[in-house]
Design an enzyme around this catalytic site. Sequence first.
Site, PDB file in Angstrom:
ATOM      1  N   LYS A 202       1.935 -14.472   5.500  1.00 20.68           N
ATOM      2  CA  LYS A 202       2.279 -15.382   4.404  1.00 20.68           C
ATOM      3  C   LYS A 202       3.790 -15.654   4.486  1.00 20.68           C
ATOM      4  O   LYS A 202       4.518 -15.585   3.494  1.00 20.68           O
ATOM      5  CB  LYS A 202       1.884 -14.739   3.069  1.00 20.68           C
ATOM      6  CG  LYS A 202       1.871 -15.693   1.906  1.00 20.68           C
ATOM      7  CD  LYS A 202       0.713 -16.675   1.930  1.00 20.68           C
ATOM      8  CE  LYS A 202       0.810 -17.656   0.792  1.00 20.68           C
ATOM      9  NZ  LYS A 202      -0.171 -18.739   0.877  1.00 20.68           N
TER      10      LYS A 202
ATOM     11  N   ASP B 166      -3.872 -17.527   4.312  1.00 21.33           N
ATOM     12  CA  ASP B 166      -4.950 -18.144   3.523  1.00 21.33           C
ATOM     13  C   ASP B 166      -5.768 -19.100   4.380  1.00 21.33           C
ATOM     14  O   ASP B 166      -6.997 -19.185   4.264  1.00 21.33           O
ATOM     15  CB  ASP B 166      -4.412 -18.830   2.253  1.00 21.33           C
ATOM     16  CG  ASP B 166      -3.084 -19.513   2.436  1.00 21.33           C
ATOM     17  OD1 ASP B 166      -2.341 -19.114   3.348  1.00 21.33           O
ATOM     18  OD2 ASP B 166      -2.768 -20.449   1.692  1.00 21.33           O
TER      19      ASP B 166
ATOM     20  N   ASP C 222      -6.532  -5.882   4.896  1.00 19.32           N
ATOM     21  CA  ASP C 222      -7.578  -5.260   4.082  1.00 19.32           C
ATOM     22  C   ASP C 222      -8.602  -6.316   3.694  1.00 19.32           C
ATOM     23  O   ASP C 222      -9.821  -6.109   3.806  1.00 19.32           O
ATOM     24  CB  ASP C 222      -6.919  -4.658   2.831  1.00 19.32           C
ATOM     25  CG  ASP C 222      -7.859  -3.763   2.064  1.00 19.32           C
ATOM     26  OD1 ASP C 222      -8.932  -3.451   2.594  1.00 19.32           O
ATOM     27  OD2 ASP C 222      -7.520  -3.386   0.930  1.00 19.32           O
TER      28      ASP C 222
ATOM     29  N   TYR D 174       0.806  -1.219   0.000  1.00 15.66           N
ATOM     30  CA  TYR D 174       0.000   0.000   0.000  1.00 15.66           C
ATOM     31  C   TYR D 174       0.837   1.265   0.000  1.00 15.66           C
ATOM     32  O   TYR D 174       0.298   2.365  -0.126  1.00 15.66           O
ATOM     33  CB  TYR D 174      -0.937   0.020   1.220  1.00 15.66           C
ATOM     34  CG  TYR D 174      -2.127  -0.843   0.986  1.00 15.66           C
ATOM     35  CD1 TYR D 174      -1.979  -2.221   0.983  1.00 15.66           C
ATOM     36  CD2 TYR D 174      -3.371  -0.311   0.724  1.00 15.66           C
ATOM     37  CE1 TYR D 174      -3.052  -3.037   0.739  1.00 15.66           C
ATOM     38  CE2 TYR D 174      -4.448  -1.130   0.477  1.00 15.66           C
ATOM     39  CZ  TYR D 174      -4.283  -2.484   0.488  1.00 15.66           C
ATOM     40  OH  TYR D 174      -5.345  -3.291   0.241  1.00 15.66           O
TER      41      TYR D 174
END
Length: 492
Positions: free
Chosen positions: A182, A215, A239, A135
């Site tokens: 992740k 995930d 987000d 971002y």
Amino acid sequence: MDAAQDAVVKTTVTALPGDGIGPEVMKATMEILAAAGAPIEWEMAEAGAEVFKKGLMTGVTREAMDSIAKNGLALKSPLETPVGFGGKSANVTLRKHFELYANIRPVRELPGVTTPFTGRGIDMVIVRENVEDVYAGIEHMQTTSVAQCLKLMTAPGCERIIRAAFAVAKAEERKKVTCATKANIMKLTEGMMKRVFEKVGPEFPEFAQDHIIIDNCAHQLVIAPEQFDVIVTSNMNGDIISDEAAGLVGGLGIAPSANLGDHVAMFEAVHGSAPQIAGKGLANPTALLSAAIMMLRHISAFEVAEKIEQALFITLAEGKNLTGDLSPRGHGVGTAAFTEQLISNLGRASNLPSRNYQKIELTAWPELTAHIEPGTRELVGIDVFLETDMAAKPLGEALEAIAEDTPFRLSGVSNRGVQVYPPTGGQTFLVDHFDCRFLLKHPIKLDGTSANGQPEISYLVQRIGAKFAWMHIEKLQRFDGKDAFERPQGEG
Ligand code: NAD
């Protein structure tokens, strides 16, 4: 007003009514806060589409910036990000300008708001890093067909959001903090958040702690959402999962959020300006009102916050005079009737108790450039990213020849992160953007006593530049004896 009420010290808050339904939900929120006796003085300020139209590329007026800086507190309605004119998102401008690094998104089942998950006991907070990661918007076209976005994550950035998550856990008497990353794929960036979590976590033994791959976190949120208490995660992950989590309890239309920094706190609804219903008096003010309740707790106005929250809970639970988005088709009322109903419920208690909140105490960060010097630092090579339409084999051979009488040797060439030279037998689709890794035959100690590898790098890059168009160069370093870079997929 009697003398005792007169003596209440009021806190000044910058109010940004924003765009679309923004002014309508702001008006309703202000009326409810006033009726509840919230000790707030409003300072109105302008941001959003109208400001963009006046030609201000930030979408936020100077007066609004100054007002927020002075008050340290803002309540913000949705701001439109214009398509086709204006600059970057005014929302992102505000978050970045005031370094509002902690995005706090509570997700709790609301009485009367029925979803497929109703009755599961969903009650969690998502703490999203709000200023770093992809971002930051550091993007470059590398060639006409290859775009790059830098994912910058920093140790201090990870540390302060993780400390913020524990501060939220403490303020809300929660039991568990889960770090979602992740790290299995992005070992240096996402992995940094996991490592910092494992370093900082032991300082907070009163909370259970675990790590989950993002995930699987998204998956678990719909399989068993009740297992989560506080989730801390990076910007992009946060987000996505915070919208997902909001969906479990009734959607974005009722979700509030806080954006906290060291000097400013800004509270907002998660939804946008809903242009389809703007100006019709139909908007549901629940999200902005819930954000205002968070704001009241932030300034330690706990009693009035609870009074409003209980009135909101009972209004929703009783289902009388709800806006269209929360009612069966054709049975909804307008913003004004909902507001009136809620005000009439002030002072009543619902069956859902409010949590026992305390103020969230963020760790203040020094105004210094964060820097940690490693014990030892070596230069082991460079990655040169270049643009060419050559095939991998002739390219590799040409680069080997270029490196021959330099202090470097070609270690390999990769394309979109996969080694293509020396060939591995893999079937890689090639684009015109190659990462060419050159390792120094003798690593150079970067201790300030030599030229720090500059002449060696310049010599190699000059030779490459004579034959190829290079895009950028990355130094390959080793900090404290540990490689500070990743290897391409397929490297032997
Ligand atoms: P949106 O949230 O405005 O609308 C999505 C849907 O939800 C629409 O059907 C809308 O009518 C409904 N809805 C939203 N809030 C509601 C409320 N309070 N009461 C009743 N119904 C409500 O999302 P969008 O249409 O994608 O975005 C519209 C504009 O808002 C865009 O310009 C976007 O950039 C901006 N936006 C701003 C913010 C922000 O300021 N934080 C956030 C999201 C979108």
